[in-house]
Write a protein that holds these residues in place. Structure first.
Motif, PDB file in Angstrom:
ATOM      1  N   THR A  31       0.819  -1.202   0.000  1.00  0.00           N
ATOM      2  CA  THR A  31       0.000   0.000   0.000  1.00  0.00           C
ATOM      3  C   THR A  31       0.859   1.261   0.000  1.00  0.00           C
ATOM      4  OG1 THR A  31      -0.317  -0.588   2.303  1.00  0.00           O
ATOM      5  CG2 THR A  31      -2.252  -0.711   0.894  1.00  0.00           C
ATOM      6  N   ASP A 112      -7.620 -11.778  -8.576  1.00  0.00           N
ATOM      7  CA  ASP A 112      -8.779 -12.521  -8.062  1.00  0.00           C
ATOM      8  C   ASP A 112      -9.075 -13.773  -8.884  1.00  0.00           C
ATOM      9  OD1 ASP A 112      -9.622 -11.281 -10.369  1.00  0.00           O
ATOM     10  OD2 ASP A 112     -11.508 -10.526  -9.556  1.00  0.00           O
ATOM     11  N   TYR A 114      -9.630 -13.853 -12.110  1.00  0.00           N
ATOM     12  CA  TYR A 114     -10.348 -13.535 -13.358  1.00  0.00           C
ATOM     13  C   TYR A 114      -9.366 -13.628 -14.526  1.00  0.00           C
ATOM     14  CZ  TYR A 114     -13.736 -11.003 -16.311  1.00  0.00           C
ATOM     15  OH  TYR A 114     -14.630 -10.638 -17.287  1.00  0.00           O
ATOM     16  N   GLY A 144      -5.042   1.997  -7.276  1.00  0.00           N
ATOM     17  CA  GLY A 144      -5.394   1.449  -5.959  1.00  0.00           C
ATOM     18  C   GLY A 144      -5.578  -0.060  -5.992  1.00  0.00           C
ATOM     19  N   ASP A 145      -5.827  -0.616  -4.810  1.00  0.00           N
ATOM     20  CA  ASP A 145      -5.861  -2.081  -4.641  1.00  0.00           C
ATOM     21  C   ASP A 145      -7.008  -2.767  -5.371  1.00  0.00           C
ATOM     22  OD1 ASP A 145      -3.662  -1.855  -3.129  1.00  0.00           O
ATOM     23  OD2 ASP A 145      -4.656  -2.182  -1.194  1.00  0.00           O
ATOM     24  N   LYS A 146      -8.166  -2.125  -5.460  1.00  0.00           N
ATOM     25  CA  LYS A 146      -9.336  -2.804  -6.039  1.00  0.00           C
ATOM     26  C   LYS A 146      -9.332  -2.801  -7.563  1.00  0.00           C
ATOM     27  CE  LYS A 146     -12.525  -2.800  -2.235  1.00  0.00           C
ATOM     28  NZ  LYS A 146     -12.340  -1.647  -1.328  1.00  0.00           N
ATOM     29  N   LEU A 147      -8.805  -1.724  -8.137  1.00  0.00           N
ATOM     30  CA  LEU A 147      -8.764  -1.624  -9.606  1.00  0.00           C
ATOM     31  C   LEU A 147      -7.411  -2.023 -10.163  1.00  0.00           C
ATOM     32  CD1 LEU A 147     -10.539   1.789 -10.423  1.00  0.00           C
ATOM     33  CD2 LEU A 147     -11.495  -0.502 -10.600  1.00  0.00           C
ATOM     34  N   ARG A 151      -4.593  -2.037 -14.884  1.00  0.00           N
ATOM     35  CA  ARG A 151      -5.889  -2.456 -15.413  1.00  0.00           C
ATOM     36  C   ARG A 151      -5.872  -2.395 -16.939  1.00  0.00           C
ATOM     37  NH1 ARG A 151     -12.172  -0.470 -14.355  1.00  0.00           N
ATOM     38  NH2 ARG A 151     -12.901  -2.489 -15.051  1.00  0.00           N
ATOM     39  N   ARG A 165      -9.325  -5.780 -14.084  1.00  0.00           N
ATOM     40  CA  ARG A 165      -8.814  -5.065 -12.907  1.00  0.00           C
ATOM     41  C   ARG A 165      -7.736  -5.920 -12.245  1.00  0.00           C
ATOM     42  NH1 ARG A 165     -12.696  -6.015  -9.727  1.00  0.00           N
ATOM     43  NH2 ARG A 165     -14.590  -6.267 -10.924  1.00  0.00           N
ATOM     44  N   MET A 166      -6.881  -5.327 -11.456  1.00  0.00           N
ATOM     45  CA  MET A 166      -5.873  -6.052 -10.664  1.00  0.00           C
ATOM     46  C   MET A 166      -5.057  -7.000 -11.545  1.00  0.00           C
ATOM     47  SD  MET A 166      -8.263  -6.994  -7.380  1.00  0.00           S
ATOM     48  CE  MET A 166      -9.579  -7.694  -8.381  1.00  0.00           C
TER      49      MET A 166
END
Ligand SMILES: Nc1nc2c(c(=O)[nH]1)N[C@H]1C(S)=C(S)[C@@H](COP(=O)(O)O)O[C@H]1N2
Ligand SMILES: [Mo]
Length: 178
Positions: A31, A112, A114, A144-147, A151, A165-166
């Protein structure tokens, strides 16, 4: 003076804190310094590469202002062309992309789990104008961490299902005859 139980509690807290520090340090680094994150690019025909945010920022920059078909919000993504990244990975492009190489596909995988594929041909500017980028910022800020931190953005698609994403890795594969 500390009672025995509060001394115990103190010791416990100190040990817990030390453990947290030791195990949490890699997550903290993620982070605090997203620039340490890497996008792995591998292909059967060349040595694997790892792109950091700094590597991407040193490449020709592409900006895409898109209306995300999902939520209808206007978003400005910036990053490097996927085609440029693939060029650095030594894939066939332009006139060299023909014959058996036309079964080559690009597998993009996310943190994740995907996964999506693109054909190498649809990403080649000699064949189509996909304008797919690997973005590292949205509206001027890190993803950021979620996107992110990386990307994919495929601006001409009706549904953003391949806007991975990610994004963690890109693998170039040639489909072989069954
Ligand atoms: N890593 C990852 N990326 C993903 C997905 C996912 O499940 N995981 N879903 C896709 C789908 S189906 C859509 S519609 C868009 C949604 O993107 P948004 O959250 O920016 O609207 O993300 C795409 N990228
Ligand atoms: Mo979706």
């Amino acid at each position: 003076m500390l009672s025995k139980s509060s001394a115990h509690r103190c010791l416990f807290a100190a040990v817990a804190l030390a453990l947290l520090f030791a195990t949490g340090s890699s997550a903290c680094a993620q982070t605090a310094a997203p620039s340490a994150a890497e996008l792995k690019v591998s292909s059967a025909v060349s040595t694997p590469l790892a792109f950091t945010i700094a590597d991407l920022k040193a490449m020709p920059r592409k900006t895409l202002t898109v209306v995300n078909p999902h939520d209808k919000k206007t978003e400005k993504y910036e990053g490097a062309a996927l085609e440029e990244i693939l060029r650095k990975a030594g894939v066939r492009q332009g006139e060299a992309l023909r014959g058996p190489a036309m079964t080559t596909y690009v597998l993009a995988e996310a943190a994740d789990g995907y996964r999506v594929v693109f054909s190498l041909a649809e990403l080649d500017a000699g064949i189509a104008d996909s304008e797919v980028i690997v973005a590292d910022t949205i509206d001027g800020a890190p993803l950021g961490d979620k996107l992110g931190p990386f990307r994919l953005v495929a601006p001409h698609e009706k549904r953003p299902a391949r806007w991975v994403r990610m994004l963690r890795s890109i693998t170039v594969v040639r489909a072989t005859a069954q």
